[in-house]
Design an enzyme around this catalytic site. Structure first.
Site, short mmCIF file in Angstrom:
data_model
loop_
_atom_site.label_atom_id
_atom_site.label_comp_id
_atom_site.label_asym_id
_atom_site.label_seq_id
_atom_site.Cartn_x
_atom_site.Cartn_y
_atom_site.Cartn_z
CD GLU A 200 37.80 46.73 55.04
OE1 GLU A 200 39.02 46.86 54.96
OE2 GLU A 200 37.01 46.89 54.09
CB ILE A 203 31.50 52.67 53.06
CG1 ILE A 203 32.36 52.74 54.33
CG2 ILE A 203 31.16 54.07 52.56
CD1 ILE A 203 33.71 53.36 54.13
CG HIS A 208 37.01 51.03 43.94
ND1 HIS A 208 36.82 49.72 44.28
CD2 HIS A 208 38.35 51.18 43.83
CE1 HIS A 208 37.99 49.10 44.37
NE2 HIS A 208 38.93 49.98 44.09
CD GLU A 275 42.06 48.53 44.15
OE1 GLU A 275 40.87 48.39 44.49
OE2 GLU A 275 42.56 47.96 43.17
CG ASN A 290 45.10 45.38 43.47
OD1 ASN A 290 44.87 44.28 43.97
ND2 ASN A 290 44.15 46.25 43.23
NE ARG A 292 46.54 42.08 40.39
CZ ARG A 292 45.52 42.86 40.07
NH1 ARG A 292 45.64 43.77 39.10
NH2 ARG A 292 44.37 42.78 40.72
NE ARG A 338 38.49 46.03 33.85
CZ ARG A 338 38.99 45.44 34.94
NH1 ARG A 338 38.79 44.15 35.12
NH2 ARG A 338 39.66 46.14 35.84
#
Length: 447
Positions: A200, A203, A208, A275, A290, A292, A338
């Protein structure tokens, strides 16, 4: 509705699923490795079964032992959480063959979206905007050179079977491509058992942005708005927030529709995340789906009031979604940090060990998803994330102040954590203004 669910996971996500099940009147079965016998999820579940020694491949990745535990306990369904077997199509298929419901999408959808190169091909066929690059897998260095010359450097070489930020190389010129192509293939083979690569355009410093999807078995698909996951280190997210400051209502609507189109293109069912990268001009590109529940799902729950784990269970049990897209209202702002057991000053080295003292923050709009308690010993065998601190407020400014206050109250002694780093990041001008991008944290750490 299911009477009993086995949770094929550990840590805070296992605790999170047990709580949702308890509120739904569903009995739970925890599985654990011998090093996890004192873990919180083991203590909270109605039943617990040891499935092997500490190494994940012998326990939490041991499909036969997990299926045996489900059959032994009479569990009708398995919730895989995230990580481990959550995106393993073979495991989903095995559940189906054993007449156990896998709480997630079909094995076919997992396999298709798990192969990033194949997923990219499907998106191109369905007119989904993707980052310029190869149409599918790149088999040779000659092919890689040809594509790189067409789209221009810098490029990203990515493992088709990759995930979690692994199997990615940024290449800035032709000489570097010659050096790293075979190396990247070998790394992918060692990490994922598959050396397929795709390419890819890289960028520079995008945002995100990901969209939360829910899809039932009756053709109903909706999105629950976006999350900004641009605060990353080595492609691993550490702070997430919702909604994103860079999306106006028009762009949200446009990206949300594309996210729904992605889910429909692969006949997706259950919860999933689509995403995107958004460049400085506001153009957006699909990068992956994703299949999940995500680590960062709580920020979406806070701004929509919808319990995503319960929705996963209801969909898997064959129930229809109770909402239409018009019912989804985004109210207020949420931020998640997190909390990892790691030594930030020494290269983010994991910091397992015994928690001598613990004080969780509290108060209005503060949520903790965690698996730790005072006296608990964090094992060295697994991921270093030990808690998620989530705050909710009426607007972003108040959410930032609330998160800072909560971080000040959060005390963990006996191990090193990244709590102080989070506090520093929340005080940075780029974070306060919402202008940070995926390259911000790397630049910040090298100042």
């Amino acid at each position: 509705m299911f009477k009993k669910i086995l949770i094929a996971n550990r840590g805070e996500i296992a605790v999170r699923i047990i709580r949702a099940c308890r509120e739904m009147g569903i009995k739970t079965v925890a599985v654990f490795s011998d090093i996890d016998k004192e873990a919180l999820h083991v203590q909270m579940a109605d039943e617990a079964v040891c499935i092997g020694p500490a190494r994940a491949k012998d326990s939490y990745l041991n499909m036969q032992n997990i299926i045996s535990a489900a059959i032994l306990t009479g569990s009708e369904a398995i919730h895989p959480g995230f990580g481990f077997l959550s995106e393993n199509s073979k495991f989903a298929k095995l559940c189906e063959e054993c007449n156990i419901t896998f709480i997630g999408p079909s094995a076919e959808a997992i396999e298709l979206m798990g192969d990033k190169a194949k997923a990219r091909e499907v998106m191109i066929k369905n007119n989904i905007p993707v980052v310029p690059g190869s149409d599918g897998k790149v088999d040779s260095l000659e092919e890689a050179v040809d594509i790189a010359n067409k789209i221009g450097f810098p490029i990203m070489i990515k493992a088709a079977a990759g995930g979690g930020g692994r199997g990615i190389r940024i290449v800035r010129d032709i000489d570097e491509l010659f050096k790293v192509f075979d190396m990247a293939k070998n790394e992918a083979k060692n990490a994922f058992g598959d050396d397929s690569m795709y390419i890819e355009k890289f960028i520079e410093n995008p945002k995100h942005i990901e969209f939360q999807i829910l899809a039932d078995s009756y053709g109903n698909v909706l999105h629950l708005g976006e999350r900004d996951c641009s605060m990353q280190r080595k492609n691993q997210k550490i702070i997430e927030e919702a909604p994103s400051v860079i999306l106006d209502e028009n762009l949200r609507k446009k990206m949300g529709k594309v996210a729904i189109d992605v889910a429909k293109a692969v006949n997706y069912k259950n919860a999933g995340t689509v995403e995107f990268l958004v460049d400085k001009n506001g153009s957006f590109y699909f990068i992956e789906m994703n299949t999940r529940i995500q680590v960062e799902h709580p920020v979406t729950e806070m701004i929509t009031g919808i319990d995503l784990i319960k929705e996963q269970i209801r969909i898997a049990a064959g129930e229809k979604l109770e909402y239409s897209q018009e019912d989804i209202k985004i109210i207020g702002h949420a931020i998640e940090c997190r909390i990892n057991a790691e030594d930030v000053e020494n290269g983010f080295r994991p910091s397992p060990g015994k928690i001598d003292f613990l004080h969780f923050p509290g108060g209005l709009g503060v949520r903790i998803d965690s698996c730790i308690y005072q006296g608990y010993t964090i094992p060295s065998s697994y991921d270093s994330m030990i808690a998620k601190l989530i705050v909710y407020a009426k607007d972003r400014k108040e959410a930032i102040e609330r998160m800072k206050r909560a971080l000040e109250e959060f005390v963990i002694e006996g191990i090193k954590t990244n709590i102080d780093l989070h506090y520093e990041l929340l005080n940075q001008k780029e974070f306060i203004e919402g202008t940070y991008d995926t390259g911000f944290l790397t630049r910040f750490l090298h100042r």
